[in-house]
Design a protein around this motif. Structure first.
Motif, PDB file in Angstrom:
ATOM      1  N   HIS A   1       0.846  -1.202   0.000  1.00  0.00           N
ATOM      2  CA  HIS A   1       0.000   0.000   0.000  1.00  0.00           C
ATOM      3  C   HIS A   1       0.882   1.253   0.000  1.00  0.00           C
ATOM      4  O   HIS A   1       0.905   2.009   0.979  1.00  0.00           O
ATOM      5  N   PRO A   2       1.604   1.528  -1.079  1.00  0.00           N
ATOM      6  CA  PRO A   2       2.485   2.698  -1.090  1.00  0.00           C
ATOM      7  C   PRO A   2       1.739   4.017  -0.927  1.00  0.00           C
ATOM      8  O   PRO A   2       2.305   4.994  -0.439  1.00  0.00           O
ATOM      9  N   GLN A   3       0.452   4.041  -1.327  1.00  0.00           N
ATOM     10  CA  GLN A   3      -0.302   5.289  -1.199  1.00  0.00           C
ATOM     11  C   GLN A   3      -0.443   5.727   0.256  1.00  0.00           C
ATOM     12  O   GLN A   3      -0.500   6.928   0.545  1.00  0.00           O
ATOM     13  N   TYR A   4      -0.477   4.767   1.168  1.00  0.00           N
ATOM     14  CA  TYR A   4      -0.555   5.127   2.585  1.00  0.00           C
ATOM     15  C   TYR A   4       0.658   5.969   2.973  1.00  0.00           C
ATOM     16  O   TYR A   4       0.530   7.008   3.635  1.00  0.00           O
ATOM     17  N   TRP A   5       1.842   5.529   2.552  1.00  0.00           N
ATOM     18  CA  TRP A   5       3.070   6.212   2.923  1.00  0.00           C
ATOM     19  C   TRP A   5       3.234   7.534   2.177  1.00  0.00           C
ATOM     20  O   TRP A   5       3.740   8.517   2.732  1.00  0.00           O
ATOM     21  N   ILE A   6       2.784   7.553   0.918  1.00  0.00           N
ATOM     22  CA  ILE A   6       2.869   8.795   0.140  1.00  0.00           C
ATOM     23  C   ILE A   6       1.959   9.860   0.741  1.00  0.00           C
ATOM     24  O   ILE A   6       2.348  11.025   0.888  1.00  0.00           O
ATOM     25  N   GLU A   7       0.740   9.468   1.082  1.00  0.00           N
ATOM     26  CA  GLU A   7      -0.194  10.423   1.696  1.00  0.00           C
ATOM     27  C   GLU A   7       0.320  10.901   3.048  1.00  0.00           C
ATOM     28  O   GLU A   7       0.217  12.084   3.380  1.00  0.00           O
ATOM     29  N   LYS A   8       0.846   9.996   3.824  1.00  0.00           N
ATOM     30  CA  LYS A   8       1.405  10.358   5.130  1.00  0.00           C
ATOM     31  C   LYS A   8       2.513  11.396   4.958  1.00  0.00           C
ATOM     32  O   LYS A   8       2.581  12.392   5.692  1.00  0.00           O
ATOM     33  N   ALA A   9       3.377  11.188   3.985  1.00  0.00           N
ATOM     34  CA  ALA A   9       4.484  12.110   3.740  1.00  0.00           C
ATOM     35  C   ALA A   9       3.989  13.466   3.246  1.00  0.00           C
ATOM     36  O   ALA A   9       4.471  14.516   3.689  1.00  0.00           O
ATOM     37  N   ARG A  10       3.039  13.445   2.327  1.00  0.00           N
ATOM     38  CA  ARG A  10       2.529  14.715   1.782  1.00  0.00           C
ATOM     39  C   ARG A  10       1.846  15.541   2.867  1.00  0.00           C
ATOM     40  O   ARG A  10       1.963  16.773   2.878  1.00  0.00           O
ATOM     41  N   ASN A  11       1.154  14.878   3.764  1.00  0.00           N
ATOM     42  CA  ASN A  11       0.506  15.605   4.869  1.00  0.00           C
ATOM     43  C   ASN A  11       1.529  16.267   5.784  1.00  0.00           C
ATOM     44  O   ASN A  11       1.242  17.291   6.419  1.00  0.00           O
TER      45      ASN A  11
ATOM     46  N   ASP B   1      11.972   3.977  -5.362  1.00  0.00           N
ATOM     47  CA  ASP B   1      12.681   3.037  -6.228  1.00  0.00           C
ATOM     48  C   ASP B   1      11.637   1.986  -6.600  1.00  0.00           C
ATOM     49  O   ASP B   1      11.330   1.101  -5.799  1.00  0.00           O
ATOM     50  N   PRO B   2      11.063   2.067  -7.806  1.00  0.00           N
ATOM     51  CA  PRO B   2       9.858   1.292  -8.130  1.00  0.00           C
ATOM     52  C   PRO B   2      10.150  -0.130  -8.566  1.00  0.00           C
ATOM     53  O   PRO B   2      11.279  -0.489  -8.902  1.00  0.00           O
ATOM     54  N   LYS B   3       9.096  -0.899  -8.606  1.00  0.00           N
ATOM     55  CA  LYS B   3       9.182  -2.280  -9.075  1.00  0.00           C
ATOM     56  C   LYS B   3       7.857  -2.636  -9.747  1.00  0.00           C
ATOM     57  O   LYS B   3       6.798  -2.142  -9.358  1.00  0.00           O
ATOM     58  N   GLY B   4       7.930  -3.499 -10.776  1.00  0.00           N
ATOM     59  CA  GLY B   4       6.718  -3.945 -11.449  1.00  0.00           C
ATOM     60  C   GLY B   4       6.403  -3.113 -12.678  1.00  0.00           C
ATOM     61  O   GLY B   4       7.106  -2.159 -13.020  1.00  0.00           O
ATOM     62  N   ASP B   5       5.318  -3.464 -13.361  1.00  0.00           N
ATOM     63  CA  ASP B   5       4.939  -2.782 -14.597  1.00  0.00           C
ATOM     64  C   ASP B   5       3.740  -1.862 -14.419  1.00  0.00           C
ATOM     65  O   ASP B   5       3.114  -1.435 -15.396  1.00  0.00           O
ATOM     66  N   ASP B   6       3.413  -1.541 -13.166  1.00  0.00           N
ATOM     67  CA  ASP B   6       2.306  -0.621 -12.885  1.00  0.00           C
ATOM     68  C   ASP B   6       2.787   0.432 -11.887  1.00  0.00           C
ATOM     69  O   ASP B   6       2.886   0.168 -10.689  1.00  0.00           O
ATOM     70  N   PHE B   7       3.092   1.619 -12.400  1.00  0.00           N
ATOM     71  CA  PHE B   7       3.588   2.691 -11.535  1.00  0.00           C
ATOM     72  C   PHE B   7       2.470   3.555 -10.966  1.00  0.00           C
ATOM     73  O   PHE B   7       2.734   4.495 -10.214  1.00  0.00           O
ATOM     74  N   THR B   8       1.213   3.269 -11.307  1.00  0.00           N
ATOM     75  CA  THR B   8       0.114   4.092 -10.790  1.00  0.00           C
ATOM     76  C   THR B   8       0.011   4.010  -9.271  1.00  0.00           C
ATOM     77  O   THR B   8      -0.504   4.923  -8.632  1.00  0.00           O
ATOM     78  N   LYS B   9       0.541   2.925  -8.710  1.00  0.00           N
ATOM     79  CA  LYS B   9       0.497   2.786  -7.248  1.00  0.00           C
ATOM     80  C   LYS B   9       1.381   3.822  -6.559  1.00  0.00           C
ATOM     81  O   LYS B   9       1.269   4.041  -5.357  1.00  0.00           O
ATOM     82  N   TYR B  10       2.283   4.470  -7.328  1.00  0.00           N
ATOM     83  CA  TYR B  10       3.166   5.495  -6.757  1.00  0.00           C
ATOM     84  C   TYR B  10       2.677   6.916  -7.066  1.00  0.00           C
ATOM     85  O   TYR B  10       3.423   7.880  -6.918  1.00  0.00           O
ATOM     86  N   ARG B  11       1.441   7.020  -7.497  1.00  0.00           N
ATOM     87  CA  ARG B  11       0.879   8.317  -7.856  1.00  0.00           C
ATOM     88  C   ARG B  11       1.055   9.331  -6.715  1.00  0.00           C
ATOM     89  O   ARG B  11       0.802   9.011  -5.545  1.00  0.00           O
ATOM     90  N   GLY B  12       1.505  10.533  -7.065  1.00  0.00           N
ATOM     91  CA  GLY B  12       1.639  11.589  -6.070  1.00  0.00           C
ATOM     92  C   GLY B  12       2.994  11.669  -5.402  1.00  0.00           C
ATOM     93  O   GLY B  12       3.245  12.598  -4.613  1.00  0.00           O
ATOM     94  N   ALA B  13       3.888  10.726  -5.694  1.00  0.00           N
ATOM     95  CA  ALA B  13       5.250  10.830  -5.145  1.00  0.00           C
ATOM     96  C   ALA B  13       5.975  12.001  -5.796  1.00  0.00           C
ATOM     97  O   ALA B  13       5.526  12.548  -6.816  1.00  0.00           O
ATOM     98  N   ASP B  14       7.093  12.404  -5.226  1.00  0.00           N
ATOM     99  CA  ASP B  14       7.843  13.509  -5.820  1.00  0.00           C
ATOM    100  C   ASP B  14       8.729  13.044  -6.968  1.00  0.00           C
ATOM    101  O   ASP B  14       8.835  13.722  -7.992  1.00  0.00           O
ATOM    102  N   LEU B  15       9.376  11.892  -6.814  1.00  0.00           N
ATOM    103  CA  LEU B  15      10.301  11.418  -7.843  1.00  0.00           C
ATOM    104  C   LEU B  15      10.378   9.901  -7.789  1.00  0.00           C
ATOM    105  O   LEU B  15      10.377   9.308  -6.707  1.00  0.00           O
TER     106      LEU B  15
END
Length: 480
Positions: free
Chosen positions: A159-169, A177-191
């Motif tokens: 659940h990377p969105q949990y950590w991304i939202e926590k950080a943005r707040n 550092d991504p893995k897999g063929d679906d990067f939408t799970k990292y939506r909203g990260a900085d880089l």
């Protein structure tokens, strides 16, 4: 423009991701097993090294920064070893030790610097276990300026969105550092920092440099992120930011021993530099230098702050007009680099040749050529072209070796290999300000002089150092 080397000890980073223990068995393989056609290794040394997200934390600590880390382990001996190794370098461990899970172990058997087999002991963590770990979020992100999500697809970051939202707040920068063929799970990260294979798995095959930039910009918009850093092995790395010109750094020429953990070194250096307050371009420059150091080391390794400082300052001295670092580039990358240099008002000097065996005459000539402008390009003939010009038995050194040697010279900014027998097409493409050639003839004897003068460039002929020639060296060695 130079910038002061970052004060890494002031940086504070949180790492969340898949924890692993890399276990190395070293020994001699002097016979074949009578039981099966496999070598028998008499193990004489065992080494345990933190791997995965733990290697990212080790790299951060090696640079002198403060680091908190969390991830899933079992309540087992491997977790204790990991914690001991991390604590020893000052990393604050907040492990989630799952009752029915085992710590991931990757064991390698090594003999005579050769890996014979790797044994993986792992089972993907369930989404429930990953969710149970989230109670550590406040503690692990405490006072962090940057968060690294180190995803090895083992389930920790289900659940990377949990950590991304926590950080943005909390207004904390998020690197992935991504893995897999679906990067939408990292939506909203900085880089995000995919390698080329990972990038193409998401966007499709990349046909050219411009295609790479276009697809990266599209992905940035789709994911609502600020930037993508694509690591490209021997082609360096390319930073693409939303609605900004791309920033490309060629690979720094080194003898590669092992690429294990190079991606961890890149993202850890990037995170530490950003947490220390430098710009993104400066952080990428430092990450590129760190990668060039770690690939010369065997196994899972880190880069220390003194190592990085020394190597960076060496290259900053080579290219002190800004924070760009030169090296061996493709023709298309060279075109982009020259365009950026001209936008900065820099004068670009170009020379070409075989440069088969580098000698004092070459070095002096290149120093004189570099003094004519702000950037020096050296374009070399292909191996086939050298053979046509010099005869059978030449070149002595292949193109990749010639590129490596030239890229290491202080006066050379970019070095490339041009197709065909002459550099005329390359001159038309990049249009350097000055074309330089060494010899005792007039400018009409320089291949491409009319092309350069047609667009308003200059052509200069410079004398050569007497009694210095590759042919004479080859003849002396062969006793002729």
């Amino acid at each position: 423009m130079k910038f002061d080397f970052p004060e890494f000890h002031q940086a504070r980073i949180a790492v969340i991701g898949d924890l692993m223990l890399d276990r190395f068995y070293y020994g001699k393989a002097s016979r074949i097993s009578p039981e099966a056609p496999v070598p028998v290794v008499n193990v004489d040394r065992l080494e345990d090294v933190p791997g995965g997200a733990a290697n990212v934390a080790m790299n951060i600590a090696s640079l002198g920064a403060q680091c908190n880390i969390t991830g899933i382990t079992g309540a087992d001996e491997a977790a204790n070893v990991l914690k001991q190794k991390l604590h020893a370098v000052g990393v604050n461990c907040l492990f989630h030790q799952a009752a029915h899970a085992c710590t991931i172990i990757k064991s390698r058997v090594i003999s005579s610097h050769q890996q014979l087999i790797r044994l993986d002991f792992e089972k993907r963590f369930t989404e429930q276990v990953a969710q149970d770990m989230e109670h550590l979020a406040e503690h692990v992100t405490d006072n962090a300026k940057v968060i690294v999500l180190s995803d090895y697809n083992k389930g920790t970051l289900a659940h990377p969105q949990y950590w991304i939202e926590k950080a943005r707040n909390k207004q904390i920068t998020v690197l992935v550092d991504p893995k897999g063929d679906d990067f939408t799970k990292y939506r909203g990260a900085d880089l995000i920092t995919p390698n080329m294979s990972e990038f193409e798995a998401v966007v499709g095959a990349v046909e050219s440099e411009q295609d790479l930039i276009s697809k990266a910009q599209t992905l940035i918009k789709t994911l609502n992120i600020k930037a993508i850093l694509i690591t490209r092995s021997e082609h360096g790395m390319t930073l693409v930011q939303a609605e900004q010109p791309e920033f490309h750094l060629p690979a720094i020429a080194k003898e590669v021993a092992d690429v294990t953990g190079a991606g961890d070194t890149v993202i850890s250096t990037l995170a530490t530099a950003l947490a220390a307050g430098v710009s993104l371009e400066q952080a990428v420059t430092l990450a590129n230098v760190a990668a060039s150091i770690v690939v010369t080391k065997l196994g899972t390794s880190t880069v220390s702050e003194p190592e990085l400082r020394q190597e960076y300052e060496r290259h900053q001295g080579i290219n002190n007009t800004d924070h760009c670092i030169g090296g061996a580039v493709t023709v298309e990358q060279l075109k982009m680099a020259v365009e950026q240099a001209k936008k900065r008002g820099e004068k670009v000097v170009f020379t070409n040749g075989c440069f088969d065996i580098l000698h004092a005459g070459h070095v002096t000539y290149l120093q004189q050529a570099r003094a004519l402008g702000d950037r020096l390009i050296v374009a070399i003939n292909t191996d086939e072209s050298v053979t046509k010009l010099k005869g059978e038995g030449r070149p002595i050194n292949t193109a990749d070796r010639r590129l490596t040697v030239l890229a290491g010279l202080a006066d050379v900014d970019w070095v490339t290999c041009f197709p065909g027998d002459t550099p005329e097409e390359l001159l038309r493409l990049i249009q350097p300000d000055i074309l330089v050639k060494g010899g005792d003839y007039d400018k009409q004897g320089v291949v491409g002089w009319e092309i350069v003068e047609a667009y308003g460039g200059e052509v200069k002929v410079m004398g050569l150092v007497e009694n210095c020639s590759t042919t004479a060296i080859v003849n002396k060695i062969s006793g002729k």
